[in-house]
Design a protein around this motif. Structure first.
Motif, PDB file in Angstrom:
ATOM      1  N   VAL A 243      51.766  57.490  15.876  1.00 52.63           N
ATOM      2  CA  VAL A 243      50.482  56.717  16.342  1.00 52.63           C
ATOM      3  C   VAL A 243      51.017  55.947  17.380  1.00 52.63           C
ATOM      4  CG1 VAL A 243      49.308  56.716  14.129  1.00 52.63           C
ATOM      5  CG2 VAL A 243      51.059  54.971  14.634  1.00 52.63           C
ATOM      6  N   ASN A 244      52.154  55.889  17.908  1.00 53.07           N
ATOM      7  CA  ASN A 244      52.666  55.202  19.129  1.00 53.07           C
ATOM      8  C   ASN A 244      52.424  56.032  20.561  1.00 53.07           C
ATOM      9  OD1 ASN A 244      53.105  52.564  17.976  1.00 53.07           O
ATOM     10  ND2 ASN A 244      54.994  53.535  16.991  1.00 53.07           N
ATOM     11  N   TRP A 245      52.186  57.399  19.996  1.00 54.44           N
ATOM     12  CA  TRP A 245      52.050  58.368  21.345  1.00 54.44           C
ATOM     13  C   TRP A 245      51.068  57.822  22.228  1.00 54.44           C
ATOM     14  CZ3 TRP A 245      48.851  62.992  21.336  1.00 54.44           C
ATOM     15  CH2 TRP A 245      48.787  63.940  22.559  1.00 54.44           C
ATOM     16  N   VAL A 246      51.620  57.731  23.472  1.00 58.10           N
ATOM     17  CA  VAL A 246      50.684  56.845  24.434  1.00 58.10           C
ATOM     18  C   VAL A 246      49.361  57.622  24.646  1.00 58.10           C
ATOM     19  CG1 VAL A 246      51.775  57.922  26.574  1.00 58.10           C
ATOM     20  CG2 VAL A 246      50.503  55.680  26.514  1.00 58.10           C
ATOM     21  N   GLN A 247      49.388  58.930  24.703  1.00 62.48           N
ATOM     22  CA  GLN A 247      48.036  59.822  25.002  1.00 62.48           C
ATOM     23  C   GLN A 247      47.368  59.763  23.658  1.00 62.48           C
ATOM     24  OE1 GLN A 247      47.699  61.859  28.286  1.00 62.48           O
ATOM     25  NE2 GLN A 247      49.736  62.981  28.244  1.00 62.48           N
ATOM     26  N   LEU A 248      47.581  59.329  22.667  1.00 63.03           N
ATOM     27  CA  LEU A 248      46.580  59.395  21.295  1.00 63.03           C
ATOM     28  C   LEU A 248      45.390  58.339  22.073  1.00 63.03           C
ATOM     29  CD1 LEU A 248      45.946  60.231  18.600  1.00 63.03           C
ATOM     30  CD2 LEU A 248      47.240  58.071  17.672  1.00 63.03           C
ATOM     31  N   ASP A 249      45.662  57.307  22.727  1.00 58.76           N
ATOM     32  CA  ASP A 249      44.817  56.526  23.473  1.00 58.76           C
ATOM     33  C   ASP A 249      43.752  56.224  22.659  1.00 58.76           C
ATOM     34  OD1 ASP A 249      43.905  54.901  25.492  1.00 58.76           O
ATOM     35  OD2 ASP A 249      42.720  56.483  26.634  1.00 58.76           O
ATOM     36  N   ALA A 250      43.748  55.664  21.402  1.00 57.90           N
ATOM     37  CA  ALA A 250      42.674  55.160  20.492  1.00 57.90           C
ATOM     38  C   ALA A 250      41.929  54.153  21.276  1.00 57.90           C
ATOM     39  CB  ALA A 250      43.061  54.712  19.314  1.00 57.90           C
ATOM     40  N   PRO A 251      40.580  54.126  20.929  1.00 57.42           N
ATOM     41  CA  PRO A 251      39.648  55.111  20.403  1.00 57.42           C
ATOM     42  C   PRO A 251      39.040  56.234  21.499  1.00 57.42           C
ATOM     43  CG  PRO A 251      38.399  53.103  20.725  1.00 57.42           C
ATOM     44  CD  PRO A 251      39.800  53.185  21.471  1.00 57.42           C
ATOM     45  N   ARG A 252      39.673  55.949  22.707  1.00 57.33           N
ATOM     46  CA  ARG A 252      38.913  56.799  23.743  1.00 57.33           C
ATOM     47  C   ARG A 252      39.025  58.277  23.520  1.00 57.33           C
ATOM     48  NH1 ARG A 252      40.175  51.962  25.803  1.00 57.33           N
ATOM     49  NH2 ARG A 252      42.349  52.405  25.240  1.00 57.33           N
ATOM     50  N   HIS A 253      40.097  58.810  23.160  1.00 60.46           N
ATOM     51  CA  HIS A 253      40.437  60.035  22.926  1.00 60.46           C
ATOM     52  C   HIS A 253      40.123  60.549  21.482  1.00 60.46           C
ATOM     53  CE1 HIS A 253      43.889  60.687  26.440  1.00 60.46           C
ATOM     54  NE2 HIS A 253      42.727  59.985  26.603  1.00 60.46           N
TER      55      HIS A 253
END
Length: 343
Positions: A243-253
């Motif tokens: 969940v710290n993966w930068v491109q998960l980019d919650a909640p936009r992605h």
């Protein structure tokens, strides 16, 4: 959790639930994501009201760094026309025809041989290095899906390409720049004309229904022409950082796919995935490392805001760069470009 059905492949068994924080702006609001055990897709469990997360400070909404005006004095206009003439030749070369400048029947070819990078600076790399013929100089118009403030289109105009249209529902209003570049506050379903090239650079992951978006792009594209889609991928960086993966980019992605799943989805709606190029960067590492340390992307300590005084040394950033290149070569980078041809 088994009760969460994958909205991509309908799998109901073995799906996992993850709770992620909003860390770009640093609000730390929490959102649940479902990871499909079958197709590997990450998907937000419930789509919230996204308007607060696309403010004027969001990077794609910032004022473009390219001159959008067509005015100026005589000398400036002459310089612009001369520059456009040169840049058009560069676009012709980089549109996928793979001709060397020395082979062009013009003195300009000999002059620029070996110096292409000096003239093409600013031209989007995923178009410049395309492994297919995008026919950028063949006309038909260019549509940029999720254009934001239009930076990509303004660069294309700078290189002599015309008939440029952007569409983005999160714009405050429809915009028409003085140079003719148009940005529409609209949905894809509102458009009716066809285009010779459709770009979707890091925008499809923001759509609540990727399949429908791909269908609309297919409808708006001329037969045989390309849609160029850049998206983050749930690959090595996701497995390493969670969940710290930068491109998960919650909640936009809202949806993050594996490469095979996205390719299958594109083929399902009528595209041929002619090529895939991995173009991930050190961002997947330093951004994720920051989030793991509780540092948002817009924090003063962020490498994004203050690279000269960030929490990472130059040696660490160089190591991140090298590792990103290695993952790209292995097909494990956390983002890629899909060159989709309409059948």
């Amino acid at each position: 959790m088994s009760e969460d059905v994958c909205r991509v492949c309908d799998n109901r068994s073995g799906n996992r639930l993850h709770r992620a924080r909003e860390m770009l702006q640093g609000t730390r609001d929490e959102f649940d994501y479902v990871e499909c055990a079958a197709c590997g897709t990450l998907q937000i469990r419930e789509v919230p009201d996204l308007r607060p997360y696309y403010t004027g400070s969001y990077y794609s909404m910032r004022t473009p760094g390219v001159d959008s005006t067509a005015g100026g004095g005589i000398k400036r206009r002459l310089a612009r026309r001369a520059g456009t003439f040169i840049r058009r030749r560069v676009v012709s070369y980089y549109s996928g025809r793979r001709r060397r400048f020395g082979e062009l029947r013009h003195p300009l070819g000999r002059l620029l041989a070996g110096r292409e990078w000096r003239v093409v600076s600013g031209f989007p790399e995923y178009l410049r290095d395309a492994p297919v013929d995008l026919q950028l100089d063949a006309g038909g118009g260019v549509l940029d899906v999720g254009s934001g403030a239009g930076d990509t289109l303004l660069w294309l105009h700078y290189f002599g390409i015309r008939d440029l249209v952007g569409v983005d529902p999160f714009l405050e209003k429809t915009v028409e720049y003085e140079n003719g570049v148009r940005l529409l506050k609209a949905e894809l379903s509102d458009l009716s004309r066809r285009f010779g090239l459709v770009l979707a650079s890091h925008s499809l992951e923001h759509f609540p229904d990727t399949r429908r978006a791909l269908c609309e792009i297919h409808r708006l594209l001329e037969p045989g022409r390309y849609a160029v889609v850049r998206i983050p991928l749930a690959s090595r960086a996701w497995r390493e950082y969670g969940v710290n993966w930068v491109q998960l980019d919650a909640p936009r992605h809202l949806f993050l796919y594996t490469a095979p799943t996205f390719k299958a989805l594109a083929e399902e709606v009528g595209f041929a995935a002619d090529a895939v190029a991995y173009d991930s960067t050190a961002f997947q590492f330093w951004g994720s490392e920051q989030y793991a340390r509780g540092i948002s992307l817009t924090d003063e300590r962020s490498h994004f805001i203050n690279p000269a005084n960030s929490v990472f040394t130059d040696e660490e950033v160089a190591a991140f760069d090298a590792r990103a290149a290695e993952l790209n070569r292995a097909g494990e980078g956390d983002q890629a470009v899909f060159y989709l041809r309409k059948l």
